[in-house]
Design a protein around this motif. Structure first.
Motif, PDB file in Angstrom:
ATOM      1  N   LEU A   1       0.867  -1.173   0.000  1.00  8.21           N
ATOM      2  CA  LEU A   1       0.000   0.000   0.000  1.00  8.21           C
ATOM      3  C   LEU A   1       0.904   1.223   0.000  1.00  8.21           C
ATOM      4  O   LEU A   1       1.736   1.384   0.898  1.00  8.21           O
ATOM      5  CB  LEU A   1      -0.892  -0.001   1.236  1.00  8.21           C
ATOM      6  CG  LEU A   1      -1.817   1.182   1.425  1.00  8.21           C
ATOM      7  CD1 LEU A   1      -2.854   1.246   0.303  1.00  8.21           C
ATOM      8  CD2 LEU A   1      -2.495   1.119   2.782  1.00  8.21           C
TER       9      LEU A   1
ATOM     10  N   LEU B   1      -4.067   6.860  -2.512  1.00 11.27           N
ATOM     11  CA  LEU B   1      -3.372   5.615  -2.200  1.00 11.27           C
ATOM     12  C   LEU B   1      -3.531   4.642  -3.358  1.00 11.27           C
ATOM     13  O   LEU B   1      -4.512   4.678  -4.089  1.00 11.27           O
ATOM     14  CB  LEU B   1      -3.953   4.971  -0.936  1.00 11.27           C
ATOM     15  CG  LEU B   1      -3.829   5.768   0.348  1.00 11.27           C
ATOM     16  CD1 LEU B   1      -4.517   5.028   1.491  1.00 11.27           C
ATOM     17  CD2 LEU B   1      -2.371   6.030   0.691  1.00 11.27           C
ATOM     18  N   SER B   2      -2.550   3.778  -3.523  1.00 14.52           N
ATOM     19  CA  SER B   2      -2.640   2.731  -4.527  1.00 14.52           C
ATOM     20  C   SER B   2      -1.910   1.503  -3.990  1.00 14.52           C
ATOM     21  O   SER B   2      -1.284   1.555  -2.933  1.00 14.52           O
ATOM     22  CB  SER B   2      -2.048   3.184  -5.862  1.00 14.52           C
ATOM     23  OG  SER B   2      -0.669   3.401  -5.744  1.00 14.52           O
ATOM     24  N   VAL B   3      -2.015   0.418  -4.716  1.00 19.85           N
ATOM     25  CA  VAL B   3      -1.333  -0.804  -4.318  1.00 19.85           C
ATOM     26  C   VAL B   3      -0.423  -1.269  -5.445  1.00 19.85           C
ATOM     27  O   VAL B   3      -0.671  -1.006  -6.624  1.00 19.85           O
ATOM     28  CB  VAL B   3      -2.311  -1.925  -3.917  1.00 19.85           C
ATOM     29  CG1 VAL B   3      -3.030  -1.582  -2.636  1.00 19.85           C
ATOM     30  CG2 VAL B   3      -3.285  -2.230  -5.023  1.00 19.85           C
TER      31      VAL B   3
ATOM     32  N   LEU C   1      -9.861   1.683  -1.199  1.00 24.50           N
ATOM     33  CA  LEU C   1      -8.726   2.590  -0.984  1.00 24.50           C
ATOM     34  C   LEU C   1      -9.178   4.033  -0.909  1.00 24.50           C
ATOM     35  O   LEU C   1     -10.070   4.459  -1.641  1.00 24.50           O
ATOM     36  CB  LEU C   1      -7.717   2.468  -2.130  1.00 24.50           C
ATOM     37  CG  LEU C   1      -6.909   1.197  -2.216  1.00 24.50           C
ATOM     38  CD1 LEU C   1      -5.965   1.270  -3.401  1.00 24.50           C
ATOM     39  CD2 LEU C   1      -6.136   0.942  -0.944  1.00 24.50           C
TER      40      LEU C   1
END
Length: 102
Positions: A24, A92-94, A88
């Motif tokens: 994350l 934010l990103s994964v 999310l």
């Protein structure tokens, strides 16, 4: 269930990777082509295991440590993700990486 273009068919599910590490991270415009950040720079990380099921997106579902994700095993693209049961937040990103040994 029919597998669409690029999706994993139920008969091929035994060949999908058994685990991934999900990072994350804060999403920044610069450096996006440089690949995933090292796990030490992630806001949070979790090793997720293949559940043996397909998610709503049609891709294999992985879960563990409060994270659930549908991941395309060929491109390592996250098609759907929940963090502690929530989507999310903006910004934010994964990223998906191979799990670290040890």
């Amino acid at each position: 269930m029919r597998a669409g273009r690029g999706m994993v068919s139920v008969t091929r599910m035994t060949s999908v990777p058994q685990s991934f590490e999900i990072l994350l991270v804060a999403e920044f415009a610069e450096g996006r082509d440089a690949g995933p950040p090292p796990p030490a720079n992630a806001l949070r990380s979790a090793v997720v295991e293949f559940t043996g099921k397909l998610g709503a997106s049609g891709y294999p579902r992985y879960a563990g440590n409060g994270m659930e994700a549908d991941i395309d095993p060929e491109t390592r693209t996250v098609e759907a993700v929940l963090i502690d049961g929530d989507e999310l937040d903006y910004g934010l990103s994964v990223r998906v990486v191979e799990p670290q040994a040890g």
